[in-house]
Structures are given as structure tokens and as C-alpha cells.
Motif scaffolding. Structure first.
Motif, mmCIF file in Angstrom:
data_model
loop_
_atom_site.group_PDB
_atom_site.id
_atom_site.type_symbol
_atom_site.label_atom_id
_atom_site.label_comp_id
_atom_site.label_asym_id
_atom_site.label_seq_id
_atom_site.Cartn_x
_atom_site.Cartn_y
_atom_site.Cartn_z
ATOM 1 N N TRP A 49 10.907 13.075 -1.134
ATOM 2 C CA TRP A 49 11.549 12.042 -0.607
ATOM 3 C C TRP A 49 12.822 12.002 -0.228
ATOM 4 O O TRP A 49 13.554 11.664 0.958
ATOM 5 N N ARG B 95 -0.359 3.781 -4.892
ATOM 6 C CA ARG B 95 0.809 4.373 -4.251
ATOM 7 C C ARG B 95 1.037 4.075 -2.976
ATOM 8 O O ARG B 95 0.211 3.143 -2.356
ATOM 9 N N ALA B 96 2.239 4.137 -2.370
ATOM 10 C CA ALA B 96 2.755 3.537 -1.180
ATOM 11 C C ALA B 96 1.707 4.009 -0.021
ATOM 12 O O ALA B 96 1.362 5.425 -0.078
ATOM 13 N N ASP C 17 1.566 0.001 -2.835
ATOM 14 C CA ASP C 17 2.066 -0.284 -4.098
ATOM 15 C C ASP C 17 2.549 -1.818 -4.246
ATOM 16 O O ASP C 17 3.762 -1.825 -4.750
ATOM 17 N N SER D 15 3.289 12.098 -1.135
ATOM 18 C CA SER D 15 4.799 11.927 -1.184
ATOM 19 C C SER D 15 5.182 11.650 0.239
ATOM 20 O O SER D 15 6.114 10.645 0.597
ATOM 21 N N LYS E 135 4.420 8.169 1.205
ATOM 22 C CA LYS E 135 5.305 7.327 0.697
ATOM 23 C C LYS E 135 6.558 6.999 1.307
ATOM 24 O O LYS E 135 7.351 6.164 1.167
ATOM 25 N N ARG F 285 5.089 -0.698 3.726
ATOM 26 C CA ARG F 285 4.190 -1.305 2.573
ATOM 27 C C ARG F 285 3.411 -2.118 3.323
ATOM 28 O O ARG F 285 3.927 -2.987 4.082
#
Length: 348
Positions: free
Chosen positions: A46, A223-224, A227, A304, A307, A312
Motif C-alpha cells: 500500500w 477484502r477491498a 470490505d 493488496s 485494495k 469500495r
């Protein structure tokens, strides 16, 4: 391992028991250590995508940051709300974390290197993964607070919705491999793509199923961009709002354990599992468990990456994707895959 302990003079029952316990520890301990490290990797990915540094203080390159966070939550007080059902309140996170470890029993790390080589391994995975809903529902209900309860209902609806499409996707894999045994499914991917690529992902009929399974696994593990159960921008953090200390940490560890489990399933069902990606003899000199770990690591990087880059979903978009797109498409491909296999005499 059982013959080794028998050679030490132990009777078969004791030798089998000790070898089984050793096998469980050989899987569970590295998985729990991996969960701590992938939290660090997640934060580093991230940070890199947001042009930040990420953890870089505790330990060399910040490698011990996850252990420092774990020590912090371990030393905090576990606060149980006065109106909560104390027994169920503590059982919820335990169920979530335990279920994340149980599914690894049927994952083949190499040919013959599997804790429980059962013929219904894929059904076992489905049964175990469905139990994760109980931990979330128990946690939300036992908190005796309306916001965690609403979030638990939302989380259970989300998980159940995407488990339906996952089930139909797995039917396509089982039809092509002709077995529910995960070791046999990996072997069926040997040279499957153009004679030199190991994996179902390059099959024109199974490639869409792999894409849908990858997206569904993100929704299944919350998970995104799915989420919504613990959306930071909302009023509360979800079903674990009332939790603190290690009880909260078990939810956190269980989430990452489930993510690693889904990455392992992606690798096993579509990327050839412990087989090397290409049919090149020199690649077989590398042990199969290393190939499996590399594929799991790549799958986690994709998680990852998504995300860090994908916004979202709204809840209506989430449900529409699951029920109006993934469910009918997965049903269509069950028809197409079974029809193709019947037409080509695969079932003969």
C-alpha cells in the motif's frame, strides 16, 4: 512419518498420533508466522503504491513491526461489555481464527506432502469456509449492540451470497479434473495449456471461472473493494466494534489467514499448485512447495494491489454483482463445461 516413529519402537497408534501432531504443527506454525509477515507486506505494498515508506522503524526494514503490534494488543486489557453474552463474545473470534487454519489440512504442498489426502478435499474446504460465518454472526449478536449486529448480518449475507457462485465455479474445476481430491486436481493441470503450461487458467472455458473465483474470494474474505463489513469511513468498524486486545487481534489474524487460504486455493485450483508454471525439466529441480509459496505470494500481491487501487463498492453494487452477474454466469459455464466434456467424450 509414521514408519519413522514405528522404527523408534512405538506402537502404530502412538506413532500415527505423534506424526499427525507433528504434521499439524509443521503447517500451523509457518502459517501463523506467515500471517504476521503478510500484514507487513500488505502495508508495504500500500505504501509503495501511495508513494509512502510504510513500516521502517521496528527491526531491519521494519520487519518486526507486526510483532510489535502483536505485543501491544497482547498487553492491553480485554474489555467485555457488561450487557454482552460473555461466553459467545469470546468464542466468536476463536471460531474465526481456528477456521482459517483448519482448511490447510487438505492443501497439497507437494506430491504426497499433504496432511489429509482425502477424496473429498474440495468439499471439506467448502464446509470449513462456510463455518466462518458463524464466528462473525456470534460476535455481532453476542455484543448486544445494534451496530455490530447489523454489520454481522451484512457480513453473513455477503459471504453466503458469494459462496453460492464459488460453489458453481468449483463444479467446473471438478468436472474437468474428474475428482474432488485436491492432489488429483493439481495433477490434472499438468501440461494442460498448449502442452507446456501447467494450470487451468489458460483454458478458454476455465479462465473466466478463475477471474470470477479471484473476485469472489475477495468478497468472501471481506477484502477491498468488498470490505463493507468494516468500512473505515462509516460510523462503526463493523461486527468487531466492541472487541479489544487479543480478541480483536484474532479477527485481524483470521482475516489474513483466510486471505492466504484463498490465495492457496487460487494457486491449487487454477495455477497448477506445486507444479512449476511451465513444462521445462530444469524447473522441476525446484521443490514443489517453493512453487506453491511463490504462487500464494503472487496471489496476495494481487489482493493488496486491488485494495490499494480500487474504490469500495456500495452494498447494492456488491449484491448485484454476486446475484445478477456471477451466479448466472457461473451457472452458464457449468452448462458449457459439462456440455463440452460430454461432446468430447471426456466422461466416457
Amino acid at each position: 512419518m509414521t514408519p519413522f516413529f514405528q522404527g523408534l519402537g512405538l506402537p502404530y497408534e502412538w506413532a500415527w498420533t505423534i506424526s499427525t501432531i507433528c504434521g499439524i504443527l509443521l503447517i500451523a506454525l509457518p502459517v501463523m508466522l506467515s500471517v504476521a509477515m503478510v500484514i507487513y507486506v500488505d502495508r508495504k505494498v500500500w505504501a509503495a503504491m501511495a508513494l509512502r515508506r510504510g513500516p521502517n522503524v521496528v527491526g531491519p526494514f521494519g520487519l518486526l513491526q507486526s510483532f510489535a503490534d502483536g505485543l501491544k494488543v497482547f498487553l492491553q486489557e480485554t474489555i467485555i461489555p457488561a450487557a454482552a453474552n460473555k461466553g459467545l463474545f469470546l468464542i466468536g473470534p476463536i471460531v474465526t481464527f481456528t477456521v482459517a487454519l483448519l482448511a490447510w489440512a487438505v492443501i497439497p504442498f507437494n506430491s504426497g506432502a499433504i496432511l489429509a489426502n482425502i477424496n473429498v478435499g474440495l468439499l471439506y474446504i467448502l464446509a470449513i469456509s462456510s463455518l466462518g460465518v458463524y464466528g462473525i454472526v456470534i460476535a455481532g449478536w453476542s455484543s448486544n449492540s445494534k451496530y455490530p449486529f447489523f454489520s454481522a448480518m451484512r457480513a453473513s449475507a455477503q459471504m453466503i451470497s458469494y459462496e453460492v457462485s464459488i460453489g458453481f465455479i468449483l463444479i467446473c474445476v471438478v468436472l474437468w479434473a474428474g475428482s474432488f481430491n485436491l492432489n488429483d486436481i493439481v495433477k490434472a493441470q499438468h501440461g494442460h495449456g498448449f502442452g507446456f503450461i501447467n494450470g487451468f487458467w489458460c483454458n478458454p472455458l476455465l479462465f473466466p471461472m478463475w477471474v470470477m473465483f479471484l473476485i469472489s474470494s475477495m468478497a468472501e474474505t471481506q477484502r477491498a473493494p468488498f470490505d463493507l463489513t468494516e468500512a473505515e469511513s462509516e460510523l462503526v468498524a463493523g461486527y468487531q466494534t466492541e472487541y479489544s486486545s487479543m480478541a480483536f487481534a484474532l479477527f485481524w489474524l483470521g482475516e489474513y489467514g483466510n486471505v492466504l487460504m484463498m490465495c492457496a486455493l487460487n494457486a491449487t485450483l487454477f495455477w497448477g499448485g506445486y507444479l512449476p508454471p511451465l513444462e521445462i525439466p530444469v524447473l522441476y529441480l525446484i521443490p514443489g512447495w517453493i512453487w506453491l509459496i511463490l504462487k500464494i505470494a503472487f496471489g496476495f500481491f494481487v489482493f493488496s494491489w486491488v485494495k490499494a487501487t480500487v474504490p469500495r463498492y456500495r452494498y447494492d453494487q456488491l449484491m448485484r454483482l454476486g446475484w445478477k452477474i456471477f451466479l448466472p454466469v457461473s451457472l452458464l459455464f457449468v452448462f458449457l463445461v459439462s456440455g463440452y466434456l460430454m461432446a468430447t467424450g471426456h466422461f466416457a
